[in-house]
Scaffold this motif. Sequence first.
Motif, mmCIF file in Angstrom:
data_model
loop_
_atom_site.group_PDB
_atom_site.id
_atom_site.type_symbol
_atom_site.label_atom_id
_atom_site.label_comp_id
_atom_site.label_asym_id
_atom_site.label_seq_id
_atom_site.Cartn_x
_atom_site.Cartn_y
_atom_site.Cartn_z
ATOM 1 N N HIS A 5 0.837 -1.208 0.000
ATOM 2 C CA HIS A 5 0.000 0.000 0.000
ATOM 3 C C HIS A 5 0.875 1.263 0.000
ATOM 4 O O HIS A 5 0.823 2.063 0.937
ATOM 5 N N PRO A 6 1.658 1.462 -1.058
ATOM 6 C CA PRO A 6 2.607 2.583 -1.047
ATOM 7 C C PRO A 6 1.963 3.970 -1.002
ATOM 8 O O PRO A 6 2.615 4.930 -0.598
ATOM 9 N N GLN A 7 0.714 4.089 -1.374
ATOM 10 C CA GLN A 7 0.041 5.382 -1.323
ATOM 11 C C GLN A 7 -0.480 5.721 0.067
ATOM 12 O O GLN A 7 -0.825 6.858 0.347
ATOM 13 N N ARG A 8 -0.545 4.702 0.944
ATOM 14 C CA ARG A 8 -1.141 4.907 2.261
ATOM 15 C C ARG A 8 -0.174 4.686 3.418
ATOM 16 O O ARG A 8 -0.378 5.205 4.509
ATOM 17 N N ILE A 9 0.854 3.870 3.199
ATOM 18 C CA ILE A 9 1.764 3.499 4.281
ATOM 19 C C ILE A 9 3.197 3.658 3.807
ATOM 20 O O ILE A 9 3.534 3.277 2.682
ATOM 21 N N ALA A 10 4.030 4.204 4.671
ATOM 22 C CA ALA A 10 5.453 4.336 4.357
ATOM 23 C C ALA A 10 6.253 3.730 5.500
ATOM 24 O O ALA A 10 5.823 3.739 6.646
ATOM 25 N N ALA A 11 7.401 3.209 5.157
ATOM 26 C CA ALA A 11 8.323 2.686 6.169
ATOM 27 C C ALA A 11 9.705 3.242 5.872
ATOM 28 O O ALA A 11 10.130 3.305 4.724
ATOM 29 N N ARG A 12 10.361 3.661 6.914
ATOM 30 C CA ARG A 12 11.731 4.152 6.771
ATOM 31 C C ARG A 12 12.547 3.526 7.890
ATOM 32 O O ARG A 12 12.293 3.792 9.065
ATOM 33 N N ILE A 13 13.503 2.728 7.518
ATOM 34 C CA ILE A 13 14.358 2.067 8.489
ATOM 35 C C ILE A 13 15.608 2.928 8.643
ATOM 36 O O ILE A 13 16.292 3.229 7.679
ATOM 37 N N GLY A 14 15.868 3.337 9.879
ATOM 38 C CA GLY A 14 17.011 4.201 10.132
ATOM 39 C C GLY A 14 16.537 5.454 10.844
ATOM 40 O O GLY A 14 15.342 5.661 11.066
ATOM 41 N N PHE A 15 17.486 6.308 11.188
ATOM 42 C CA PHE A 15 17.136 7.516 11.924
ATOM 43 C C PHE A 15 17.541 8.739 11.134
ATOM 44 O O PHE A 15 18.648 8.825 10.609
ATOM 45 N N ASP A 16 16.632 9.683 11.047
ATOM 46 C CA ASP A 16 16.865 10.961 10.391
ATOM 47 C C ASP A 16 16.290 12.026 11.328
ATOM 48 O O ASP A 16 15.068 12.172 11.432
ATOM 49 N N GLU A 17 17.165 12.741 12.022
ATOM 50 C CA GLU A 17 16.700 13.671 13.054
ATOM 51 C C GLU A 17 15.782 14.750 12.487
ATOM 52 O O GLU A 17 14.752 15.079 13.079
ATOM 53 N N GLY A 18 16.125 15.289 11.341
ATOM 54 C CA GLY A 18 15.272 16.319 10.735
ATOM 55 C C GLY A 18 13.885 15.786 10.422
ATOM 56 O O GLY A 18 12.869 16.441 10.717
ATOM 57 N N LEU A 19 13.822 14.596 9.845
ATOM 58 C CA LEU A 19 12.532 13.974 9.540
ATOM 59 C C LEU A 19 11.767 13.670 10.822
ATOM 60 O O LEU A 19 10.549 13.873 10.884
ATOM 61 N N ALA A 20 12.468 13.218 11.841
ATOM 62 C CA ALA A 20 11.808 12.928 13.121
ATOM 63 C C ALA A 20 11.121 14.171 13.678
ATOM 64 O O ALA A 20 9.981 14.110 14.142
ATOM 65 N N HIS A 21 11.785 15.315 13.597
ATOM 66 C CA HIS A 21 11.191 16.558 14.091
ATOM 67 C C HIS A 21 10.019 16.998 13.212
ATOM 68 O O HIS A 21 9.012 17.498 13.724
ATOM 69 N N LEU A 22 10.137 16.806 11.901
ATOM 70 C CA LEU A 22 9.022 17.155 11.015
ATOM 71 C C LEU A 22 7.792 16.309 11.323
ATOM 72 O O LEU A 22 6.668 16.824 11.368
ATOM 73 N N ILE A 23 8.002 15.021 11.535
ATOM 74 C CA ILE A 23 6.889 14.136 11.860
ATOM 75 C C ILE A 23 6.275 14.548 13.191
ATOM 76 O O ILE A 23 5.058 14.707 13.316
ATOM 77 N N GLU A 24 7.112 14.736 14.182
ATOM 78 C CA GLU A 24 6.612 15.077 15.518
ATOM 79 C C GLU A 24 5.875 16.407 15.521
ATOM 80 O O GLU A 24 4.846 16.561 16.178
ATOM 81 N N GLY A 25 6.371 17.361 14.777
ATOM 82 C CA GLY A 25 5.717 18.665 14.711
ATOM 83 C C GLY A 25 4.488 18.680 13.825
ATOM 84 O O GLY A 25 3.673 19.594 13.918
ATOM 85 N N GLY A 26 4.329 17.676 12.977
ATOM 86 C CA GLY A 26 3.220 17.666 12.028
ATOM 87 C C GLY A 26 2.034 16.820 12.427
ATOM 88 O O GLY A 26 1.065 16.726 11.680
ATOM 89 N N VAL A 27 2.079 16.213 13.594
ATOM 90 C CA VAL A 27 0.973 15.360 14.018
ATOM 91 C C VAL A 27 0.149 16.060 15.093
ATOM 92 O O VAL A 27 0.615 16.964 15.768
ATOM 93 N N ASP A 28 -1.092 15.638 15.231
ATOM 94 C CA ASP A 28 -1.952 16.189 16.269
ATOM 95 C C ASP A 28 -1.781 15.449 17.590
ATOM 96 O O ASP A 28 -1.970 16.028 18.657
ATOM 97 N N LEU A 29 -1.424 14.176 17.512
ATOM 98 C CA LEU A 29 -1.334 13.325 18.698
ATOM 99 C C LEU A 29 -0.132 12.405 18.533
ATOM 100 O O LEU A 29 0.017 11.771 17.497
ATOM 101 N N PHE A 30 0.737 12.367 19.536
ATOM 102 C CA PHE A 30 1.949 11.547 19.472
ATOM 103 C C PHE A 30 1.877 10.482 20.557
ATOM 104 O O PHE A 30 1.852 10.801 21.742
ATOM 105 N N LEU A 31 1.813 9.207 20.149
ATOM 106 C CA LEU A 31 1.666 8.098 21.094
ATOM 107 C C LEU A 31 3.011 7.663 21.644
ATOM 108 O O LEU A 31 3.934 7.395 20.889
#
Length: 136
Positions: A5-31
């Motif tokens: 389901h490439p249009q609905r789900i993405a997986a990224r193995i590894g760490f990218d600090e910039g991407l991590a901050h973008l994800i964290e800042g772009g969500v309404d709720l962080f579990l």
Amino acid sequence: LAARHPQRIAARIGFDEGLAHLIEGGVDLFLMPWRFEACGLNQMYSLRYGSAPLVRATGGLADTVRNLDPATGEGTGFSFDEYSAQALLGTLRWALSIYPDRELWRRMQQAGMRQDFSWDASAREYVNVYEQAAWV
């Protein structure tokens, strides 16, 4: 799942600090349903970015995320005590039931963004503790 389901789900193995901050800042709720607190920074990033943290009340997570009280509007996120799927699901359902109340949600976000987790704030607290201990 990402391959199917490439249009609905993405997986990224590894760490990218910039991407991590973008994800964290772009969500309404962080579990963060951790059994043990791993590092104690993510909830502070969530609070600063206005992403409501949903945490299991353990370690620094319990110290930094104040459970929302819908009656008063006080609080900075959502928390639960018992380490179980049922407790997580119940708290997630509760958070999602609050989400449509945009005024209450925004108030919670703003309270989280106003928290001060700087070293200066920590130093002031240490001074207070030491001063109180000196009087004992």
